[in-house]
Design a protein around this motif. Structure first.
Motif, PDB file in Angstrom:
ATOM      1  N   LEU A 219       0.801  -1.226   0.000  1.00 40.56           N
ATOM      2  CA  LEU A 219       0.000   0.000   0.000  1.00 40.56           C
ATOM      3  C   LEU A 219       0.832   1.273   0.000  1.00 40.56           C
ATOM      4  O   LEU A 219       0.341   2.330  -0.387  1.00 40.56           O
ATOM      5  N   VAL A 220       2.065   1.172   0.464  1.00 40.18           N
ATOM      6  CA  VAL A 220       2.886   2.382   0.592  1.00 40.18           C
ATOM      7  C   VAL A 220       3.512   2.723  -0.755  1.00 40.18           C
ATOM      8  O   VAL A 220       4.265   1.926  -1.328  1.00 40.18           O
ATOM      9  N   LYS A 221       3.182   3.893  -1.271  1.00 37.85           N
ATOM     10  CA  LYS A 221       3.733   4.310  -2.559  1.00 37.85           C
ATOM     11  C   LYS A 221       5.242   4.519  -2.433  1.00 37.85           C
ATOM     12  O   LYS A 221       5.735   4.900  -1.362  1.00 37.85           O
ATOM     13  N   PRO A 222       5.978   4.317  -3.511  1.00 35.58           N
ATOM     14  CA  PRO A 222       7.437   4.496  -3.442  1.00 35.58           C
ATOM     15  C   PRO A 222       7.847   5.846  -2.877  1.00 35.58           C
ATOM     16  O   PRO A 222       8.804   5.947  -2.105  1.00 35.58           O
ATOM     17  N   TRP A 223       7.113   6.923  -3.258  1.00 37.88           N
ATOM     18  CA  TRP A 223       7.495   8.265  -2.804  1.00 37.88           C
ATOM     19  C   TRP A 223       7.183   8.501  -1.322  1.00 37.88           C
ATOM     20  O   TRP A 223       7.606   9.502  -0.756  1.00 37.88           O
ATOM     21  N   ASP A 224       6.433   7.583  -0.701  1.00 43.01           N
ATOM     22  CA  ASP A 224       6.194   7.673   0.730  1.00 43.01           C
ATOM     23  C   ASP A 224       7.129   6.762   1.524  1.00 43.01           C
ATOM     24  O   ASP A 224       7.011   6.677   2.756  1.00 43.01           O
ATOM     25  N   GLN A 225       8.015   6.090   0.825  1.00 43.58           N
ATOM     26  CA  GLN A 225       8.959   5.196   1.492  1.00 43.58           C
ATOM     27  C   GLN A 225      10.281   5.925   1.748  1.00 43.58           C
ATOM     28  O   GLN A 225      10.702   6.783   0.966  1.00 43.58           O
ATOM     29  N   LYS A 226      10.927   5.544   2.839  1.00 42.43           N
ATOM     30  CA  LYS A 226      12.202   6.142   3.185  1.00 42.43           C
ATOM     31  C   LYS A 226      13.245   5.780   2.128  1.00 42.43           C
ATOM     32  O   LYS A 226      13.321   4.643   1.678  1.00 42.43           O
ATOM     33  N   GLY A 227      14.034   6.761   1.734  1.00 46.14           N
ATOM     34  CA  GLY A 227      15.089   6.507   0.766  1.00 46.14           C
ATOM     35  C   GLY A 227      14.637   6.514  -0.686  1.00 46.14           C
ATOM     36  O   GLY A 227      15.392   6.100  -1.576  1.00 46.14           O
ATOM     37  N   TYR A 228      13.398   6.996  -0.966  1.00 48.78           N
ATOM     38  CA  TYR A 228      12.900   7.024  -2.352  1.00 48.78           C
ATOM     39  C   TYR A 228      13.820   7.845  -3.253  1.00 48.78           C
ATOM     40  O   TYR A 228      14.275   8.928  -2.892  1.00 48.78           O
ATOM     41  N   ARG A 229      14.078   7.315  -4.429  1.00 48.46           N
ATOM     42  CA  ARG A 229      14.844   8.035  -5.459  1.00 48.46           C
ATOM     43  C   ARG A 229      14.022   8.066  -6.737  1.00 48.46           C
ATOM     44  O   ARG A 229      13.493   7.042  -7.172  1.00 48.46           O
ATOM     45  N   MET A 230      13.942   9.234  -7.325  1.00 48.72           N
ATOM     46  CA  MET A 230      13.152   9.390  -8.541  1.00 48.72           C
ATOM     47  C   MET A 230      13.775   8.606  -9.695  1.00 48.72           C
ATOM     48  O   MET A 230      14.984   8.717  -9.926  1.00 48.72           O
ATOM     49  N   PRO A 231      12.981   7.819 -10.430  1.00 47.52           N
ATOM     50  CA  PRO A 231      13.523   7.123 -11.604  1.00 47.52           C
ATOM     51  C   PRO A 231      14.171   8.112 -12.567  1.00 47.52           C
ATOM     52  O   PRO A 231      13.605   9.156 -12.875  1.00 47.52           O
ATOM     53  N   GLY A 232      15.353   7.797 -13.035  1.00 51.97           N
ATOM     54  CA  GLY A 232      16.056   8.673 -13.965  1.00 51.97           C
ATOM     55  C   GLY A 232      16.817   9.795 -13.302  1.00 51.97           C
ATOM     56  O   GLY A 232      17.586  10.501 -13.969  1.00 51.97           O
ATOM     57  N   GLY A 233      16.595   9.988 -11.990  1.00 55.88           N
ATOM     58  CA  GLY A 233      17.352  11.007 -11.276  1.00 55.88           C
ATOM     59  C   GLY A 233      16.598  12.306 -11.092  1.00 55.88           C
ATOM     60  O   GLY A 233      15.854  12.750 -11.958  1.00 55.88           O
ATOM     61  N   ALA A 234      16.806  12.921  -9.923  1.00 61.81           N
ATOM     62  CA  ALA A 234      16.250  14.240  -9.626  1.00 61.81           C
ATOM     63  C   ALA A 234      17.091  15.314 -10.321  1.00 61.81           C
ATOM     64  O   ALA A 234      18.149  15.017 -10.898  1.00 61.81           O
ATOM     65  N   PRO A 235      16.663  16.587 -10.286  1.00 65.95           N
ATOM     66  CA  PRO A 235      17.359  17.637 -11.052  1.00 65.95           C
ATOM     67  C   PRO A 235      18.853  17.759 -10.790  1.00 65.95           C
ATOM     68  O   PRO A 235      19.600  18.094 -11.719  1.00 65.95           O
ATOM     69  N   TYR A 236      19.308  17.498  -9.571  1.00 67.41           N
ATOM     70  CA  TYR A 236      20.733  17.678  -9.294  1.00 67.41           C
ATOM     71  C   TYR A 236      21.502  16.357  -9.257  1.00 67.41           C
ATOM     72  O   TYR A 236      22.667  16.330  -8.882  1.00 67.41           O
ATOM     73  N   HIS A 237      20.850  15.305  -9.677  1.00 67.82           N
ATOM     74  CA  HIS A 237      21.549  14.044  -9.933  1.00 67.82           C
ATOM     75  C   HIS A 237      22.179  14.163 -11.326  1.00 67.82           C
ATOM     76  O   HIS A 237      21.596  14.791 -12.219  1.00 67.82           O
ATOM     77  N   PRO A 238      23.363  13.590 -11.553  1.00 65.41           N
ATOM     78  CA  PRO A 238      24.005  13.745 -12.876  1.00 65.41           C
ATOM     79  C   PRO A 238      23.101  13.383 -14.049  1.00 65.41           C
ATOM     80  O   PRO A 238      23.024  14.120 -15.040  1.00 65.41           O
ATOM     81  N   ALA A 239      22.406  12.249 -13.926  1.00 66.97           N
ATOM     82  CA  ALA A 239      21.526  11.850 -15.033  1.00 66.97           C
ATOM     83  C   ALA A 239      20.295  12.740 -15.094  1.00 66.97           C
ATOM     84  O   ALA A 239      19.854  13.157 -16.175  1.00 66.97           O
ATOM     85  N   GLY A 240      19.723  13.043 -13.921  1.00 63.98           N
ATOM     86  CA  GLY A 240      18.540  13.879 -13.885  1.00 63.98           C
ATOM     87  C   GLY A 240      18.799  15.283 -14.389  1.00 63.98           C
ATOM     88  O   GLY A 240      17.945  15.889 -15.037  1.00 63.98           O
ATOM     89  N   PHE A 241      19.976  15.799 -14.104  1.00 63.29           N
ATOM     90  CA  PHE A 241      20.329  17.139 -14.565  1.00 63.29           C
ATOM     91  C   PHE A 241      20.212  17.234 -16.089  1.00 63.29           C
ATOM     92  O   PHE A 241      19.628  18.176 -16.629  1.00 63.29           O
ATOM     93  N   MET A 242      20.730  16.236 -16.776  1.00 66.73           N
ATOM     94  CA  MET A 242      20.679  16.256 -18.241  1.00 66.73           C
ATOM     95  C   MET A 242      19.236  16.134 -18.738  1.00 66.73           C
ATOM     96  O   MET A 242      18.857  16.742 -19.743  1.00 66.73           O
ATOM     97  N   THR A 243      18.433  15.364 -18.009  1.00 62.74           N
ATOM     98  CA  THR A 243      17.023  15.224 -18.389  1.00 62.74           C
ATOM     99  C   THR A 243      16.314  16.573 -18.336  1.00 62.74           C
ATOM    100  O   THR A 243      15.602  16.957 -19.274  1.00 62.74           O
TER     101      THR A 243
END
Length: 729
Positions: A219-243
């Motif tokens: 029942l717990v969505k990934p974004w409500d779990q501890k340590g969640y990381r956005m698929p593909g990376g958040a804006p300041y992640h190297p991969a996410g930055f390029m996205t």
């Protein structure tokens, strides 16, 4: 009557059924949200209830989205502070969906009840945002169903959590086509893309089984779990930055910066990705409110949703019994005639397609088959569906095959004499109640109707090419056209799932009356020595999908020259486009006839791919020493269309401004961000528009003279759309 009903079963599963009264498809209202919230609270509080399944009482769909009246009610209810009213209203919606998502669980993710969503068919807009808040999504194996978030297409973006949840579910890059393009998928593709969880034959039964076996961890969505990381990376992640860098460039490249919803969506995604989920929902709500208060979004919702829907439901239809077409005859098996035959056969109508010889008619059938094969390759249709469509399509050369048709469409060459001969030959085989339509883009319907002994049953149908892709059909009343013919034409357009506008007969009708000045103005600018790149880019930066030079290439230069010569012959001394005709004639003499010749104002490779503006343009029309500024070029290109639309209304060619705006956007792509030419002039304000007309006319001639209707509106402070209607859009 209620929208939602709760039905508990013996095993403790509460089935919440959404069934909006009086609607073929569910839409959400403020009362509906309150009902849903109350039933969710009731089910969560009842110890006998183990879990919840939300589904639809409609047989082939879950929901079509939000009732736009909800937005108007929130805004109008806020009095002098509409932004606060909208933001608070959107946050209340977020709270309802968040309660579904958390489902009574504590801060550790324990103690919640499973909530599944069972989709019997199509789920769009809020109709998909609600499932995204549930713990698992089951969809019926129904290939015709569509799932997605199309809000961007009507000037807004998913603002009920759909933006934030989909990005966190898929990642920004993977979510982009569904958010920024409004791409819709059938259930099988939606599952493959990660939009939903399961495709089954009985979604309610499957959802019920899942609810009875689900664990706390399910029942717990990934974004409500501890340590969640956005698929593909958040804006300041190297991969996410390029996205995110790429996404910004992509949005600007596609929208040219004129669509506020796309920029707001990207801002909500970027900013939301930097903060916890609940804060991201607030950011989404703020940007959604920002968009809803933008005049562009109001205009797009009005034209592309409210007005379009009204026209498709028969706003212009005479009050006559249903006139659905049972058997259609199409004369002329070229690309246009074959396209008309194809869309009619796809709509389940029996079709007879005729041409001069059986072999020529069979080419039209081959065109239909080839188009269907492309649909099979793209998984938009199946071999069985192709066979069924072609089985409804009969070809031949004998006019006797038209016996029994209740509508016949002539789609032969744009030559009055040929059309008259075809009309007389066909009428000899038609019954007294059959309606005869001519497909033409320029020839006056009243003149063509002289070939018929029953002009009251003669009407114009202007299809746009390619027929299977273009959404608009322009229906033209001749002076003698009767109400029965209009009703028949409107019902046929509804059958083939296109949008109709009804206009009165005049040279070029409405669409071509407005689009030709746009093309001509681009050619005038070129002849004056304006840089071709400035002309084209000014048009695109103003929101036109194609620059005028590219559009001339697409429609073919020789066709433009033919129309110019015919217009000169008809108007005589009143003809004002000699300089435009001279540009077309020079291009034709050089053998540059447009894209079909792989040589026009643009250069093309051997496959017909456009490479860039032809380098030889400067030799024929040297650049002027002084170049106009961007705003000057944009105003010339937009005003020349908008003023012609006003003249069409003033002259009685148009009788409904909704048809003028919807027709302009769907027919030739008039700056969709503006809601159409009348919406655009309302944004400018009639007084300012009249002033600009005066200045443009002084510099460039009487084609920019302010129409009397617009001048009167400027003096009286009137608008085309009343301000109160804008507030309710």
């Amino acid at each position: 009557m209620t929208d939602f009903t709760l039905i508990p079963d013996a095993e403790g599963v509460a089935l919440i059924v959404w069934d909006t009264p009086g609607r073929s498809m569910n839409v959400m209202s403020l009362d509906g949200f309150a009902e849903l919230d109350a039933l969710i609270a009731q089910a969560l509080a009842d110890p006998a209830i183990r879990g919840i399944v939300i589904t639809s009482g409609k047989p082939d769909s879950f929901a079509g989205g939000m009732d736009l009246g909800v937005i108007a009610a929130m805004r109008d209810g806020a009095g002098d502070d509409p932004a606060r009213g909208l933001f608070d209203g959107v946050m209340r919606i977020h709270a309802v969906l968040r309660r579904i998502e958390r489902a009574g669980m504590d801060s550790r993710g324990k103690g919640g009840k499973p909530v599944a969503c069972a989709l019997p068919g199509t789920a769009l807009g809020l109709g998909f945002e609600l499932p995204l808040a549930c713990h698992r999504i089951f969809a019926a194996d129904q290939p015709k169903a569509k799932i997605g978030l199309p809000e961007i297409k009507v000037g807004i973006f998913p603002g009920a959590g759909g933006t934030t949840r989909l990005v966190r579910r898929l990642g920004a890059m993977a979510a982009a086509p569904y958010l920024l393009e409004g791409k819709l998928l059938d259930p099988a593709r939606a599952k493959a893309a990660g939009l939903i969880d399961e495709v089954v034959s009985d979604p309610v039964a499957a959802a019920r089984d899942w609810v009875l076996t689900a664990k706390d961890a399910d029942l717990v969505k990934p974004w409500d779990q501890k340590g969640y990381r956005m698929p593909g990376g958040a804006p300041y992640h190297p991969a996410g930055f390029m996205t995110f860098v790429g996404a910004s460039a992509m949005v600007m490249g596609k929208t040219k910066g004129v669509y506020p919803a796309a920029k707001a969506l990207l801002s909500a995604v970027y900013e939301g990705a930097l903060v916890p989920f609940d804060t991201a929902l607030k950011i989404e709500a703020r940007w959604f409110t920002h968009v809803l208060l933008n005049p562009s979004s109001t205009a797009m919702i009005r034209s592309l949703f409210l007005s379009k829907q009204a026209l498709e439901k028969g706003a212009s239809r005479p009050a006559l019994p249903d006139q659905a077409v049972a058997k259609l005859g199409v004369i002329g098996a070229g690309m246009m005639g074959a396209g008309i035959a194809l869309v009619a056969a796809q709509a389940g109508i029996e079709v007879v397609l005729l041409d001069r010889t059986p072999e020529a008619a069979e080419k039209g059938r081959a065109y239909a088959a080839a188009t269907l094969d492309k649909g099979i390759a793209r998984r938009r249709t199946t071999p069985d569906q192709k066979d069924a469509v072609l089985a409804r399509l009969t070809t031949g050369a004998d006019h006797a095959l038209l016996a029994g048709c209740d509508l016949v469409i002539e789609a032969v060459f744009e030559d009055p004499q040929i059309k008259a001969e075809v009309t007389r030959a066909a009428l000899a085989h038609l019954g007294p109640d059959c309606i005869f339509a001519t497909n033409t883009s320029t020839l006056p319907i009243t003149d063509l109707a002289r070939a018929s002994d029953a002009p009251e049953r003669f009407i114009g149908l202007h299809f746009f090419s390619p027929v299977d892709k273009m959404a608009l059909v322009e229906i033209i009343r001749g002076k003698a056209t009767g109400e029965h013919a209009v009703a028949k034409a409107l019902d046929f357009v509804r059958q083939i799932r296109k949008t109709p506008i009804v206009v009165n007969d005049a040279r070029f009708f409405y669409a071509n009356r407005c689009i030709l000045p746009y093309l001509n103005e681009g050619l005038r600018l070129l002849r004056e020595g304006t840089a071709p790149a400035l002309i084209e880019n000014a048009a695109k930066l103003a929101g036109m999908p194609l620059g005028p030079l590219q559009l001339v290439d697409e429609t073919s230069i020789d066709l433009g020259l033919k129309i110019a010569k015919a217009t000169r012959a008809a108007l005589g001394d009143a003809y004002a486009d000699a300089e435009v005709e001279a540009v077309l004639a020079r291009m034709a003499e050089a053998g540059r006839l447009g894209r079909k010749a792989k040589a026009g104002f643009y250069s093309y490779d051997e496959t017909g791919k456009r490479l860039g503006l032809w380098e030889g343009l400067g030799q024929h029309w040297p650049l002027a020493d002084h170049q106009p500024d961007l705003q000057e070029v944009q105003e010339r290109l937009l005003f020349v269309q908008g003023l012609e639309a006003v003249r069409a209304l003033q002259d009685g060619v148009l009788t409904d401004i909704r048809e003028g705006d919807v027709g302009a956007i769907l027919g030739w792509g008039f700056a969709p961000w503006s809601g159409g030419p009348f919406g655009w002039l309302d944004m400018l304000g009639a007084p300012y528009a009249a002033e600009r007309c005066k200045a443009l006319a002084a510099r460039h001639g009487p084609r920019f003279a302010c129409p009397a209707l617009l001048r009167d509106m400027a003096e009286d402070g009137r608008r085309f759309y009343p301000a109160a209607e804008d507030q309710a859009a």
